[in-house]
Design a protein around this motif. Sequence first.
Motif, PDB file in Angstrom:
ATOM      1  N   GLY A  42       0.772  -1.235   0.000  1.00 33.25           N
ATOM      2  CA  GLY A  42       0.000   0.000   0.000  1.00 33.25           C
ATOM      3  C   GLY A  42       0.803   1.283   0.000  1.00 33.25           C
ATOM      4  N   ASP A  43       2.111   1.226   0.189  1.00 33.59           N
ATOM      5  CA  ASP A  43       2.916   2.448   0.106  1.00 33.59           C
ATOM      6  C   ASP A  43       3.825   2.330  -1.121  1.00 33.59           C
ATOM      7  OD1 ASP A  43       4.446   4.841   0.851  1.00 33.59           O
ATOM      8  OD2 ASP A  43       3.589   4.543   2.838  1.00 33.59           O
ATOM      9  N   ASP A  44       4.736   3.284  -1.298  1.00 32.72           N
ATOM     10  CA  ASP A  44       5.640   3.204  -2.445  1.00 32.72           C
ATOM     11  C   ASP A  44       6.528   1.970  -2.350  1.00 32.72           C
ATOM     12  OD1 ASP A  44       5.050   5.686  -3.930  1.00 32.72           O
ATOM     13  OD2 ASP A  44       5.636   6.618  -2.050  1.00 32.72           O
ATOM     14  N   CYS A  45       6.904   1.613  -1.147  1.00 31.26           N
ATOM     15  CA  CYS A  45       7.719   0.428  -0.893  1.00 31.26           C
ATOM     16  C   CYS A  45       7.171  -0.276   0.340  1.00 31.26           C
ATOM     17  CB  CYS A  45       9.175   0.806  -0.591  1.00 31.26           C
ATOM     18  SG  CYS A  45      10.096   1.519  -1.964  1.00 31.26           S
ATOM     19  N   ALA A  46       7.454  -1.560   0.444  1.00 29.81           N
ATOM     20  CA  ALA A  46       7.320  -2.247   1.724  1.00 29.81           C
ATOM     21  C   ALA A  46       8.552  -1.922   2.561  1.00 29.81           C
ATOM     22  CB  ALA A  46       7.218  -3.748   1.505  1.00 29.81           C
TER      23      ALA A  46
END
Lengths: 327, 327
Positions: A42-46
């Motif tokens: 859900g974000d740019d990266c885990a």
Amino acid sequence: MAGPGEFELIREYFTSRFQPDAETASSAVGPEFEQGVELGIGDDCALLIPPAGKRLATSVDTLVADVHFPAHADPYRIASRALRVNLSDLAAMNADPLWFTLALTLPQSDPNWLEPFARGLAETARRFGITLVGGDTTRGPLSITIQVTGACENPLRRDGASAGDTVFVSNKLGAAAAALPIVLGRVTGSEQQQQWADAAYYFPEPQFAVARAIGQYASAGLDISDGLLGDIAHICSASGLGAELQLETLPQAELVAEINGGDALETALTGGDDYQLCFTVPEKHLSALAALQLPITAIGRMTADQGVRCLLNGEPWQARGNGYRHF
Amino acid sequence: MAGPGEFELIREYFTSRFQPDAETASSAVGPEFEQGVELGIGDDCALLIPPAGKRLATSVDTLVADVHFPAHADPYRIASRALRVNLSDLAAMNADPLWFTLALTLPQSDPNWLEPFARGLAETARRFGITLVGGDTTRGPLSITIQVTGACENPLRRDGASAGDTVFVSNKLGAAAAALPIVLGRVTGSEQQQQWADAAYYFPEPQFAVARAIGQYASAGLDISDGLLGDIAHICSASGLGAELQLETLPQAELVAEINGGDALETALTGGDDYQLCFTVPEKHLSALAALQLPITAIGRMTADQGVRCLLNGEPWQARGNGYRHF
């Protein structure tokens, strides 16, 4: 714009299903299942916290529709096969599963496909204790790319074999190759054969238990994805050696002879997709290894001479093929 | 079987090019380029040593031919765009590049395509100090899946904004969207416009420098891949807030107005693929941030009311679109 948008799609079928508080994740999930995941999908990266003092092992594999699985196969089974095939690379390195990502390309957003696919992926992930931490969904011809990451203390590399080491394989070979004509519907097997083919092709078992047990004894190893004959050549070239195999010792999977008749040996030797381990063990460890009573079979030895030589009851034997080629 | 086999193909175009002792890797490569890679391409898994005491940030993106890039584009440029788009996710998390993997699906094994693609990938990797550690090549419709991993001390997440925080964007917006008709050959621009469009679309700049500079001040942030209006909505929903934007402050990329005329504002607001950063900063840090003289512009503020509201010179303004949708 027939289905939901990308973000709703990801959220609906993957995020909720793989959240720690999701209903499906409440049982049979050890504390290690979410270990080290600070921020998942859900974000740019885990954001991941690697286990202290261990190496990470990582591997990526793409499965393309009608190349690596039948496009119209049951999505639950496609997901199972896709994740298990990747997990096998962790097993082959003697690494313990931590996290994976999914890059899924789909011709359209179809809930009737996504629901069983996500369910198959979640159930397989739970069984092997690996957490989905990120992904991407794109529109295009159906293909599935999974990257797995594991923690590794005692890696099983390809380049550590020495001349004289004994060559072993785990369990039995040829099942997935013999299963393929039945899975593809080109041959109609008996009910027993169909169940067996389904299990062999869509539910291959990553050999974590064998890998952990042999980890301290094996000098080199890999998983047999493209056929024993082609894959042992990788150990040979990485280790700068050759190998001699006694084919009469090759453990052939049940029903291979029944389905493939005279081609049974060829199937066991060159058929891909079994995901059994092939590994080498120095002589000094053979008795300790034997004491473990593992489901493994000695099939030959590493040689200083380059190349792979096959003998059947002492006579030279030449395979017609030498393993699966993608191109 | 027109081209070389899979293993030869990987070795020829990627392994040698990305080996530390390869000719191409001998210049302009800092010691960090190979840092933490115990075993790269060629085994079942790569073996990686994560930097002590840091989180890992990881992200995967697939680019499908004729969805995310023109299938017949220059392979060197496709590789540049594919890796830069993924690197942007690391920048957006304020993570420093470490390693990446490539899963490449190709209709055929064509050296005339692979050579410039591998060269573009290697040059881009070297420029940003990231190491190729593994991959998979499969036969199928052209698509490129890259997974990047970085080291992260001070993550820039989406969910940290508070009401009253100022919203910033880096540099200028709308370039890639305005460039697209020229890149696709639907519009023939001037020579200057064509060069500009080529740079905007195929060589987007991951905003590592801005991310590092704002890392200690920003409360939330992401990269603008799907258009500002759609992407700021992700910060809003992750942070449980809304936002109000003053559109007259929006920094529009050069030539957007020249190419897109009356649609320039719409292009800067909803056009994707710029990979600039959008981030929020609490009032207490505004003066310290201003002192850094970064290429950033304040464009609005976060609000307790949900939803994204746009004002143009004080009057409500409604965009026709709200960002790119893949499905």
